[in-house]
Design a protein around this motif. Structure first.
Motif, PDB file in Angstrom:
ATOM      1  N   LEU A 130      17.424   1.961  13.960  1.00 17.01           N
ATOM      2  CA  LEU A 130      15.942   1.569  14.351  1.00 17.01           C
ATOM      3  C   LEU A 130      16.193   0.072  14.578  1.00 17.01           C
ATOM      4  CD1 LEU A 130      15.894   4.415  13.029  1.00 17.01           C
ATOM      5  CD2 LEU A 130      13.584   3.846  12.332  1.00 17.01           C
ATOM      6  N   GLU A 131      15.477  -0.541  15.648  1.00 13.78           N
ATOM      7  CA  GLU A 131      15.566  -1.831  15.810  1.00 13.78           C
ATOM      8  C   GLU A 131      14.241  -2.501  16.500  1.00 13.78           C
ATOM      9  OE1 GLU A 131      18.811  -2.916  18.439  1.00 13.78           O
ATOM     10  OE2 GLU A 131      20.293  -2.150  17.243  1.00 13.78           O
ATOM     11  N   THR A 132      13.074  -1.852  16.098  1.00 16.12           N
ATOM     12  CA  THR A 132      11.775  -2.374  16.559  1.00 16.12           C
ATOM     13  C   THR A 132      10.696  -2.175  15.638  1.00 16.12           C
ATOM     14  OG1 THR A 132      10.895  -0.388  17.727  1.00 16.12           O
ATOM     15  CG2 THR A 132      12.322  -1.890  19.046  1.00 16.12           C
ATOM     16  N   PRO A 133       9.758  -2.736  15.412  1.00  8.96           N
ATOM     17  CA  PRO A 133       8.536  -2.740  14.502  1.00  8.96           C
ATOM     18  C   PRO A 133       8.112  -1.178  14.657  1.00  8.96           C
ATOM     19  CG  PRO A 133       8.359  -4.742  15.347  1.00  8.96           C
ATOM     20  CD  PRO A 133       9.595  -4.172  16.161  1.00  8.96           C
ATOM     21  N   ASP A 134       7.847  -0.854  15.854  1.00  8.61           N
ATOM     22  CA  ASP A 134       7.347   0.646  16.323  1.00  8.61           C
ATOM     23  C   ASP A 134       8.092   1.585  15.602  1.00  8.61           C
ATOM     24  OD1 ASP A 134       5.010  -0.666  17.253  1.00  8.61           O
ATOM     25  OD2 ASP A 134       5.748  -0.392  19.404  1.00  8.61           O
ATOM     26  N   GLU A 142       0.689  -1.233  -0.047  1.00  9.64           N
ATOM     27  CA  GLU A 142       0.199  -0.198  -0.175  1.00  9.64           C
ATOM     28  C   GLU A 142       0.875   1.232  -0.057  1.00  9.64           C
ATOM     29  OE1 GLU A 142      -2.339  -0.353   3.662  1.00  9.64           O
ATOM     30  OE2 GLU A 142      -3.784  -2.060   2.434  1.00  9.64           O
ATOM     31  N   LYS A 143       2.070   1.180   0.721  1.00 12.85           N
ATOM     32  CA  LYS A 143       3.018   2.405   0.797  1.00 12.85           C
ATOM     33  C   LYS A 143       4.099   2.249   0.032  1.00 12.85           C
ATOM     34  CE  LYS A 143       0.243   4.215   4.332  1.00 12.85           C
ATOM     35  NZ  LYS A 143       0.664   4.729   5.612  1.00 12.85           N
ATOM     36  N   GLU A 144       4.201   1.249  -0.921  1.00 12.39           N
ATOM     37  CA  GLU A 144       5.307   1.152  -1.770  1.00 12.39           C
ATOM     38  C   GLU A 144       6.811   0.970  -1.115  1.00 12.39           C
ATOM     39  OE1 GLU A 144       5.085   3.537  -5.128  1.00 12.39           O
ATOM     40  OE2 GLU A 144       2.990   2.956  -5.634  1.00 12.39           O
ATOM     41  N   ILE A 145       6.562   0.454   0.273  1.00 15.45           N
ATOM     42  CA  ILE A 145       7.923   0.191   1.012  1.00 15.45           C
ATOM     43  C   ILE A 145       8.597  -1.221   0.730  1.00 15.45           C
ATOM     44  CG2 ILE A 145       8.756  -0.182   3.293  1.00 15.45           C
ATOM     45  CD1 ILE A 145       6.303   1.823   4.037  1.00 15.45           C
ATOM     46  N   LEU A 146       9.848  -0.936   0.356  1.00 16.61           N
ATOM     47  CA  LEU A 146      10.756  -2.157  -0.180  1.00 16.61           C
ATOM     48  C   LEU A 146      11.494  -2.638   1.075  1.00 16.61           C
ATOM     49  CD1 LEU A 146      11.893  -0.816  -3.438  1.00 16.61           C
ATOM     50  CD2 LEU A 146       9.842  -1.975  -3.124  1.00 16.61           C
ATOM     51  N   LEU A 147      11.971  -4.016   0.951  1.00 16.41           N
ATOM     52  CA  LEU A 147      13.002  -4.580   1.691  1.00 16.41           C
ATOM     53  C   LEU A 147      14.112  -3.497   1.980  1.00 16.41           C
ATOM     54  CD1 LEU A 147      13.841  -6.588   3.848  1.00 16.41           C
ATOM     55  CD2 LEU A 147      14.855  -7.840   1.802  1.00 16.41           C
ATOM     56  N   ARG A 148      14.717  -3.046   0.880  1.00 16.46           N
ATOM     57  CA  ARG A 148      15.741  -1.917   1.115  1.00 16.46           C
ATOM     58  C   ARG A 148      15.522  -0.862   1.985  1.00 16.46           C
ATOM     59  NH1 ARG A 148      17.462  -1.050  -4.260  1.00 16.46           N
ATOM     60  NH2 ARG A 148      15.332  -1.684  -5.373  1.00 16.46           N
ATOM     61  N   ASP A 149      14.083  -0.267   2.021  1.00 15.79           N
ATOM     62  CA  ASP A 149      13.866   0.829   3.044  1.00 15.79           C
ATOM     63  C   ASP A 149      13.935   0.481   4.338  1.00 15.79           C
ATOM     64  OD1 ASP A 149      13.151   2.336   0.420  1.00 15.79           O
ATOM     65  OD2 ASP A 149      11.163   1.334   0.416  1.00 15.79           O
ATOM     66  N   VAL A 150      13.593  -0.781   4.684  1.00 13.73           N
ATOM     67  CA  VAL A 150      13.419  -1.278   6.075  1.00 13.73           C
ATOM     68  C   VAL A 150      15.003  -1.458   6.435  1.00 13.73           C
ATOM     69  CG1 VAL A 150      12.767  -3.047   7.617  1.00 13.73           C
ATOM     70  CG2 VAL A 150      11.170  -2.167   5.853  1.00 13.73           C
ATOM     71  N   VAL A 151      15.709  -2.208   5.596  1.00 13.62           N
ATOM     72  CA  VAL A 151      17.183  -2.444   6.041  1.00 13.62           C
ATOM     73  C   VAL A 151      17.780  -1.087   6.004  1.00 13.62           C
ATOM     74  CG1 VAL A 151      19.238  -3.374   5.068  1.00 13.62           C
ATOM     75  CG2 VAL A 151      17.225  -4.761   4.829  1.00 13.62           C
ATOM     76  N   GLN A 152      17.653  -0.092   5.509  1.00 12.44           N
ATOM     77  CA  GLN A 152      18.383   1.073   5.424  1.00 12.44           C
ATOM     78  C   GLN A 152      17.902   1.857   6.697  1.00 12.44           C
ATOM     79  OE1 GLN A 152      20.723   2.784   3.499  1.00 12.44           O
ATOM     80  NE2 GLN A 152      20.859   3.748   5.561  1.00 12.44           N
ATOM     81  N   LEU A 153      16.757   1.758   7.253  1.00 17.93           N
ATOM     82  CA  LEU A 153      16.233   2.012   8.773  1.00 17.93           C
ATOM     83  C   LEU A 153      17.060   1.338   9.838  1.00 17.93           C
ATOM     84  CD1 LEU A 153      12.541   2.766   8.253  1.00 17.93           C
ATOM     85  CD2 LEU A 153      14.427   4.608   8.280  1.00 17.93           C
ATOM     86  N   ILE A 154      17.181   0.136   9.646  1.00 15.94           N
ATOM     87  CA  ILE A 154      17.850  -0.869  10.665  1.00 15.94           C
ATOM     88  C   ILE A 154      19.473  -0.427  10.619  1.00 15.94           C
ATOM     89  CG2 ILE A 154      18.861  -3.093  10.995  1.00 15.94           C
ATOM     90  CD1 ILE A 154      16.138  -4.054   9.743  1.00 15.94           C
ATOM     91  N   LEU A 195       3.710   4.314   8.859  1.00 11.96           N
ATOM     92  CA  LEU A 195       2.661   2.986   9.040  1.00 11.96           C
ATOM     93  C   LEU A 195       2.000   2.704  10.203  1.00 11.96           C
ATOM     94  CD1 LEU A 195       5.429   0.455   7.598  1.00 11.96           C
ATOM     95  CD2 LEU A 195       3.598   1.328   6.312  1.00 11.96           C
ATOM     96  N   THR A 196       0.703   2.239  10.018  1.00  9.67           N
ATOM     97  CA  THR A 196      -0.216   1.969  11.058  1.00  9.67           C
ATOM     98  C   THR A 196      -0.148   0.311  11.168  1.00  9.67           C
ATOM     99  OG1 THR A 196      -2.418   1.750  10.013  1.00  9.67           O
ATOM    100  CG2 THR A 196      -1.786   4.076  10.742  1.00  9.67           C
ATOM    101  N   SER A 197      -0.896  -0.143  12.338  1.00 11.28           N
ATOM    102  CA  SER A 197      -1.076  -1.597  12.553  1.00 11.28           C
ATOM    103  C   SER A 197      -1.999  -2.069  11.182  1.00 11.28           C
ATOM    104  CB  SER A 197      -1.570  -1.917  13.652  1.00 11.28           C
ATOM    105  OG  SER A 197      -2.761  -1.321  13.682  1.00 11.28           O
ATOM    106  N   GLU A 198      -2.842  -1.327  10.704  1.00 11.00           N
ATOM    107  CA  GLU A 198      -3.847  -1.656   9.661  1.00 11.00           C
ATOM    108  C   GLU A 198      -3.214  -1.785   8.139  1.00 11.00           C
ATOM    109  OE1 GLU A 198      -6.644  -2.477  10.946  1.00 11.00           O
ATOM    110  OE2 GLU A 198      -6.136  -1.929  12.641  1.00 11.00           O
ATOM    111  N   ASP A 199      -2.092  -1.346   7.968  1.00 11.24           N
ATOM    112  CA  ASP A 199      -1.440  -1.398   6.754  1.00 11.24           C
ATOM    113  C   ASP A 199      -0.904  -2.719   6.598  1.00 11.24           C
ATOM    114  OD1 ASP A 199      -1.704   1.289   5.707  1.00 11.24           O
ATOM    115  OD2 ASP A 199       0.137   1.958   7.202  1.00 11.24           O
ATOM    116  N   SER A 200      -1.359  -3.286   5.256  1.00 14.33           N
ATOM    117  CA  SER A 200      -0.860  -4.521   4.900  1.00 14.33           C
ATOM    118  C   SER A 200       0.856  -4.549   4.791  1.00 14.33           C
ATOM    119  CB  SER A 200      -1.372  -5.137   3.402  1.00 14.33           C
ATOM    120  OG  SER A 200      -0.857  -4.249   2.536  1.00 14.33           O
ATOM    121  N   GLY A 201       1.159  -5.563   5.320  1.00 14.57           N
ATOM    122  CA  GLY A 201       2.665  -5.872   5.249  1.00 14.57           C
ATOM    123  C   GLY A 201       3.545  -5.428   6.654  1.00 14.57           C
ATOM    124  N   VAL A 202       2.968  -4.706   7.483  1.00 13.10           N
ATOM    125  CA  VAL A 202       3.498  -4.660   8.677  1.00 13.10           C
ATOM    126  C   VAL A 202       3.747  -5.933   9.684  1.00 13.10           C
ATOM    127  CG1 VAL A 202       2.516  -2.330   8.926  1.00 13.10           C
ATOM    128  CG2 VAL A 202       1.216  -4.232  10.043  1.00 13.10           C
TER     129      VAL A 202
END
Length: 96
Positions: A42-46, A26-38, A54-61
């Motif tokens: 950043l180390e937690t889902p929140d 829904e938000k066009e977030i890729l694995l590379r985006d998440v890994v860059q934040l790590i 993102l909210t808990s309602e977004d697909s893929g969280v």
């Protein structure tokens, strides 16, 4: 007796997934985006959800924790100098 529907659950091997694998469509977030934040610390889902709006309602969280489980230990080992930068020469310290 209730009928249980067969649900196909796709399990993704995040360690072997390409960087352009979609995490949150829904938000066009890729694995590379998440890994860059790590990589940025950043180390937690929140924390990831807040940074990516993102909210808990977004697909893929639901993918965030499995991604963190794979990448946080590896990145932390790499940053601390205890990672040999690749499984081929790895001493096994990251558990991968």
């Amino acid at each position: 007796m209730e009928a249980v529907l067969d649900q196909e659950i796709e399990i993704i091997d995040w360690a072997r997934s390409p960087a352009d694998t979609v995490v949150c469509p829904e938000k066009e977030i890729l694995l590379r985006d998440v890994v860059q934040l790590i990589l940025d610390g950043l180390e937690t889902p929140d924390e990831i959800m807040t940074e990516l709006n993102l909210t808990s309602e977004d697909s893929g969280v639901e993918n965030l924790q499995p991604i963190l489980d794979v990448f946080v230990p590896v990145i932390n080992a790499w940053k601390s100098g205890s990672c040999g930068m690749g499984c081929a020469g790895c001493s096994g310290s990251c558990g991968g």
